[in-house]
Design an enzyme around this catalytic site. Structure first.
Site, PDB file in Angstrom:
ATOM      1  N   ARG A 123     -16.434  -0.151  -7.190  1.00  5.49           N
ATOM      2  CA  ARG A 123     -17.621  -1.011  -7.262  1.00  5.49           C
ATOM      3  C   ARG A 123     -17.751  -1.647  -8.639  1.00  5.49           C
ATOM      4  O   ARG A 123     -18.344  -2.721  -8.773  1.00  5.49           O
ATOM      5  CB  ARG A 123     -18.870  -0.211  -6.868  1.00  5.49           C
ATOM      6  CG  ARG A 123     -19.177   0.954  -7.756  1.00  5.49           C
ATOM      7  CD  ARG A 123     -20.140   1.944  -7.123  1.00  5.49           C
ATOM      8  NE  ARG A 123     -19.472   2.802  -6.142  1.00  5.49           N
ATOM      9  CZ  ARG A 123     -20.071   3.754  -5.428  1.00  5.49           C
ATOM     10  NH1 ARG A 123     -21.359   3.972  -5.559  1.00  5.49           N
ATOM     11  NH2 ARG A 123     -19.386   4.479  -4.575  1.00  5.49           N
TER      12      ARG A 123
ATOM     13  N   LYS B  34      -9.962  13.521  -9.418  1.00  6.15           N
ATOM     14  CA  LYS B  34      -9.910  13.943  -8.010  1.00  6.15           C
ATOM     15  C   LYS B  34      -9.128  15.250  -7.885  1.00  6.15           C
ATOM     16  O   LYS B  34      -8.275  15.528  -8.727  1.00  6.15           O
ATOM     17  CB  LYS B  34      -9.185  12.872  -7.180  1.00  6.15           C
ATOM     18  CG  LYS B  34      -9.990  11.619  -6.923  1.00  6.15           C
ATOM     19  CD  LYS B  34      -9.200  10.635  -6.077  1.00  6.15           C
ATOM     20  CE  LYS B  34      -9.990   9.374  -5.793  1.00  6.15           C
ATOM     21  NZ  LYS B  34     -11.180   9.585  -4.958  1.00  6.15           N
TER      22      LYS B  34
ATOM     23  N   GLU C 233     -15.087   3.814  -9.149  1.00  8.38           N
ATOM     24  CA  GLU C 233     -14.585   2.715  -9.988  1.00  8.38           C
ATOM     25  C   GLU C 233     -14.463   1.398  -9.244  1.00  8.38           C
ATOM     26  O   GLU C 233     -14.512   0.331  -9.846  1.00  8.38           O
ATOM     27  CB  GLU C 233     -13.237   3.105 -10.610  1.00  8.38           C
ATOM     28  CG  GLU C 233     -12.003   2.876  -9.733  1.00  8.38           C
ATOM     29  CD  GLU C 233     -11.990   3.680  -8.440  1.00  8.38           C
ATOM     30  OE1 GLU C 233     -12.728   4.670  -8.347  1.00  8.38           O
ATOM     31  OE2 GLU C 233     -11.249   3.311  -7.507  1.00  8.38           O
TER      32      GLU C 233
ATOM     33  N   LYS D 202     -10.376  -5.079  -3.677  1.00 11.48           N
ATOM     34  CA  LYS D 202     -10.255  -4.017  -4.680  1.00 11.48           C
ATOM     35  C   LYS D 202      -8.776  -3.702  -4.899  1.00 11.48           C
ATOM     36  O   LYS D 202      -8.064  -3.367  -3.956  1.00 11.48           O
ATOM     37  CB  LYS D 202     -11.005  -2.767  -4.191  1.00 11.48           C
ATOM     38  CG  LYS D 202     -10.736  -1.506  -5.040  1.00 11.48           C
ATOM     39  CD  LYS D 202     -11.518  -0.294  -4.529  1.00 11.48           C
ATOM     40  CE  LYS D 202     -11.095   1.001  -5.228  1.00 11.48           C
ATOM     41  NZ  LYS D 202     -11.812   2.191  -4.734  1.00 11.48           N
TER      42      LYS D 202
ATOM     43  N   SER E  51     -13.672  11.941 -14.018  1.00  9.62           N
ATOM     44  CA  SER E  51     -14.156  12.656 -12.816  1.00  9.62           C
ATOM     45  C   SER E  51     -12.956  12.816 -11.881  1.00  9.62           C
ATOM     46  O   SER E  51     -12.923  12.266 -10.767  1.00  9.62           O
ATOM     47  CB  SER E  51     -15.260  11.849 -12.128  1.00  9.62           C
ATOM     48  OG  SER E  51     -16.242  11.408 -13.035  1.00  9.62           O
TER      49      SER E  51
ATOM     50  N   MET F  72       0.822  -1.222   0.000  1.00 10.36           N
ATOM     51  CA  MET F  72       0.000   0.000   0.000  1.00 10.36           C
ATOM     52  C   MET F  72       0.852   1.266   0.000  1.00 10.36           C
ATOM     53  O   MET F  72       0.517   2.252  -0.655  1.00 10.36           O
ATOM     54  CB  MET F  72      -0.931   0.004   1.229  1.00 10.36           C
ATOM     55  CG  MET F  72      -2.024  -1.050   1.168  1.00 10.36           C
ATOM     56  SD  MET F  72      -2.888  -1.240   2.738  1.00 10.36           S
ATOM     57  CE  MET F  72      -3.869   0.263   2.786  1.00 10.36           C
TER      58      MET F  72
ATOM     59  N   ARG G 173      -2.452   5.830  -4.130  1.00  6.00           N
ATOM     60  CA  ARG G 173      -1.601   4.669  -4.428  1.00  6.00           C
ATOM     61  C   ARG G 173      -2.002   3.479  -3.550  1.00  6.00           C
ATOM     62  O   ARG G 173      -1.646   2.344  -3.842  1.00  6.00           O
ATOM     63  CB  ARG G 173      -0.121   5.013  -4.209  1.00  6.00           C
ATOM     64  CG  ARG G 173       0.259   5.267  -2.757  1.00  6.00           C
ATOM     65  CD  ARG G 173       1.738   5.652  -2.631  1.00  6.00           C
ATOM     66  NE  ARG G 173       2.153   5.863  -1.251  1.00  6.00           N
ATOM     67  CZ  ARG G 173       1.933   6.972  -0.545  1.00  6.00           C
ATOM     68  NH1 ARG G 173       1.303   7.981  -1.098  1.00  6.00           N
ATOM     69  NH2 ARG G 173       2.347   7.085   0.709  1.00  6.00           N
TER      70      ARG G 173
ATOM     71  N   ASP H  70      -5.063   2.589  -2.984  1.00  4.15           N
ATOM     72  CA  ASP H  70      -6.435   2.187  -3.305  1.00  4.15           C
ATOM     73  C   ASP H  70      -6.516   0.703  -3.698  1.00  4.15           C
ATOM     74  O   ASP H  70      -7.570   0.221  -4.093  1.00  4.15           O
ATOM     75  CB  ASP H  70      -6.992   3.090  -4.421  1.00  4.15           C
ATOM     76  CG  ASP H  70      -8.504   3.200  -4.383  1.00  4.15           C
ATOM     77  OD1 ASP H  70      -9.083   2.968  -3.304  1.00  4.15           O
ATOM     78  OD2 ASP H  70      -9.105   3.498  -5.431  1.00  4.15           O
TER      79      ASP H  70
HETATM   80  N1  BES Z   1     -10.888   5.164  -3.666  1.00  5.78           N
HETATM   81  C1  BES Z   1     -11.941   6.052  -3.462  1.00  5.78           C
HETATM   82  C2  BES Z   1     -12.436   6.090  -2.033  1.00  5.78           C
HETATM   83  C3  BES Z   1     -11.465   6.546  -0.983  1.00  5.78           C
HETATM   84  C4  BES Z   1     -11.458   7.852  -0.562  1.00  5.78           C
HETATM   85  C5  BES Z   1     -10.618   5.648  -0.369  1.00  5.78           C
HETATM   86  C6  BES Z   1     -10.593   8.257   0.424  1.00  5.78           C
HETATM   87  C7  BES Z   1      -9.756   6.060   0.624  1.00  5.78           C
HETATM   88  C8  BES Z   1      -9.737   7.357   1.024  1.00  5.78           C
HETATM   89  C9  BES Z   1     -13.127   5.685  -4.350  1.00  5.78           C
HETATM   90  O1  BES Z   1     -12.803   5.113  -5.562  1.00  5.78           O
HETATM   91  C10 BES Z   1     -13.897   6.940  -4.615  1.00  5.78           C
HETATM   92  O2  BES Z   1     -13.325   7.842  -5.151  1.00  5.78           O
HETATM   93  N2  BES Z   1     -15.153   6.973  -4.211  1.00  5.78           N
HETATM   94  C11 BES Z   1     -15.978   8.119  -4.385  1.00  5.78           C
HETATM   95  C12 BES Z   1     -17.352   7.655  -4.747  1.00  5.78           C
HETATM   96  C13 BES Z   1     -18.272   8.761  -5.175  1.00  5.78           C
HETATM   97  C14 BES Z   1     -17.789   9.348  -6.475  1.00  5.78           C
HETATM   98  C15 BES Z   1     -19.645   8.222  -5.293  1.00  5.78           C
HETATM   99  C16 BES Z   1     -15.986   8.896  -3.066  1.00  5.78           C
HETATM  100  O3  BES Z   1     -15.942   8.278  -2.014  1.00  5.78           O
HETATM  101  O4  BES Z   1     -15.984  10.113  -3.114  1.00  5.78           O
HETATM  102 ZN    ZN Z   2     -10.996   4.046  -5.596  1.00  2.00          ZN
HETATM  103 ZN    ZN Z   3     -12.388   6.453  -7.102  1.00  2.00          ZN
END
Ligand code: BES
Ligand code: ZN
Ligand code: ZN
Length: 516
Positions: free
Chosen positions: A365, A291, A363, A279, A289, A200, A300, A302
């Protein structure tokens, strides 16, 4: 005039200083000892030593107790005090505070406070000696050699492979001879978590999907008589019609890998396996979309789900647990590119369900949907998946516990018990139809990859989405986003990616293996 015992102590110290100066070999100077001390239960009572500390103190005619008394206030839980030159075999001795001797299982906290105290104490003692470049440390079992080993091995870990200046490599050993098997088990549990931490924490340009799979393959190679590793390439993923997984991976230059590892520890090859799914997004930029750039480096990690489940399988195999386990990890990057998913795209998962991708950052899910479908083809006894799935999970519970969404009280019971033993806790979350309705109403497809009220109950709508790919009666989804990294909340883990909840998964598998 010094009191008699004090005089004896100084005499003894002088003797040992002499012994050290007569043979001040570097090796001698490199050995340390960590011993436990309980807090006094009553205000006026003195500290009580563990069995090992007591024996050591006796060999110094009570000198250690004297030193502790004169060196400052009572030693609090998780605090330490170091003494030099008190014993010829151990130039440095650290006393560590174990808290109250009465500490134990606490239902409110859903963990065993005694074991947590031991882990924290062993970690702080070992770390203090590591800072002094002591390379061999003997650790007091403190009444639970497994917890002491976990604390020592977890506490000493630091990812410094890419730095020129590295922390001293410390060989932590059990002090004394009783509890050797428990100590060994603790080392394996902690090494498993450290493997997950390594995967991780390491940068995404090092841990690509291929490199991840190769690392796991390499770690399993000494166990090849009972383990099989399949690194499924893109063509295999295409043949298996994993359209949701492929839609995420196609945005990246790195080829995806579907990692499948089989551990045969059960009484027969036909015993239905525990299937663990993780995952494995080795970097999550969010895709189109995208971040925000601040903090994006943390993505990294994830692949924390894949790292913890694969490390749990490695550990289960090392422990020779008597059950069959399959580990599955869809591994890919989530990147923006001309080939990447676009908001509004529709893809088809392995089970034929169509998904409208309204947010390419949801992504996890998508890749898990296909992996969960595949898990059902393995005649599973239970399916447990782990994923750094939603920021909402972190908002809900922070780093206290991983959220568990499950359709099975039996699984919940096992997971909860495992978390209480390891101190790496879980907390049950709802799988209401309320949330299902929010992901099954989609303009273009059967499902939408984000909930209708996108921010509300984000961890729950993500779980409801996954459930659409599950028909097994015993399934649990662990959202581990909140426990992905450690600042200073867990005292026996340094700052960095946590490798949580590897030990809980191992303990959970051990629990299942005990149930006929
Ligand atoms: N990997 C992220 C979730 C995450 C956020 C993990 C912070 C660890 C720390 C995930 O893929 C994600 O971006 N989820 C989005 C979903 C949303 C777009 C519905 C989120 O949580 O904002
Ligand atoms: Zn993610
Ligand atoms: Zn994501």
């Amino acid at each position: 005039m010094l009191p008699l015992r004090r005089a004896a102590l100084w005499g003894l110290r002088r003797d040992h200083s002499r012994a050290l100066s007569l043979s001040p070999t570097h090796r001698d100077a490199q050995k340390g000892l960590v011993l436990g001390v309980y807090e006094q239960e009553q205000e006026d009572g003195g500290p009580s030593f563990t069995e090992s500390a007591e024996a050591f103190d006796r060999s110094l005619s009570g000198g250690l107790r004297e030193l502790l008394a004169v060196s400052g206030p009572a030693l609090k839980r998780g605090k330490s005090r170091i003494f030099y030159g008190v014993h010829k075999d151990f130039p440095s001795v650290v006393l560590v505070g174990l808290g109250k001797p009465s500490a134990g299982v606490c239902a409110q906290e859903s963990w065993d406070q005694r074991r947590e105290n031991i882990r924290a104490a062993a970690a702080v003692g070992c770390r203090q000696l590591q800072e002094l470049e002591v390379s061999v440390v003997e650790v007091d079992a403190c009444g639970d050699a497994q917890a002491a080993a976990e604390g020592a091995v977890l506490g000493l870990f630091e990812y410094d492979e890419l730095k020129q200046k590295k922390k001293t490599a410390v060989d932590a050993r059990l002090h004394g001879s009783s509890g050797a098997a428990d100590w060994h088990r603790g080392v394996l549990y902690a090494e498993g978590q450290n493997l997950a931490r390594h995967l991780m924490e390491a940068p995404a340009n090092y841990v690509t999907p291929t490199a991840f799979a190769e690392t796991i393959q390499q770690r399993l190679s000494p166990l090849s008589d009972k383990v099989t590793v399949h690194m499924r390439p893109q063509s295999w993923i295409e043949d298996h019609q994993m359209g949701a997984f492929l839609s995420v991976s196609k945005g990246s230059e790195e080829p995806p890998v579907f990692l499948e590892i089989h551990y045969r520890g059960g009484p027969s090859a036909s015993q239905p396996p525990l299937v663990l799914v993780g995952k494995g997004v080795t970097f999550d930029s969010g895709g189109i979309s995208l971040k925000p750039s601040s903090g994006m480096d943390a993505m990294r990690a994830d692949m924390g789900g894949a790292a913890t489940v694969c490390s749990a399988v490695v550990t289960a195999a090392a422990l020779n647990l008597p059950l069959n386990i399959v580990g599955l990890a869809p591994l890919c990057e989530n990147m923006p590119s001309g080939k990447a998913n676009k908001p509004g795209d529709v893809v088809r998962a392995k089970n034929g369900k169509t998904i409208q991708i309204d947010n390419t950052d949801a992504e996890g899910r998508l890749i898990l949907a296909d992996a969960l479908c595949y898990a059902h083809s393995l005649n599973p006894r239970a399916i447990v998946n782990a994923a750094t799935l939603t920021g909402a999970m972190d908002v809900a519970l922070g780093s206290a516990a991983a959220g568990v969404f499950t359709n099975s009280d039996w699984l919940w019971d096992h997971l909860q018990k495992a978390g209480a033993v390891t101190g790496d806790r879980v907390w049950r979350m709802p799988l209401f139809q309320h949330y299902t309705r929010q992901v099954t109403e989609s303009q273009l497809a059967d499902l939408n990859n984000v909930g209708k009220y996108s921010r509300s109950g984000g961890a729950c709508t993500a779980a409801a989405f996954l459930r659409e790919f599950v028909s097994a009666p015993h399934w649990a989804h662990l959202d581990i986003a909140g426990v992905m990294s450690n600042k200073d909340e867990v005292p026996y883990l340094r700052k960095g990616m946590s490798g949580r909840p590897t030990r809980t998964l191992v303990e959970f598998a051990a629990g299942l293996s005990r149930e006929v």
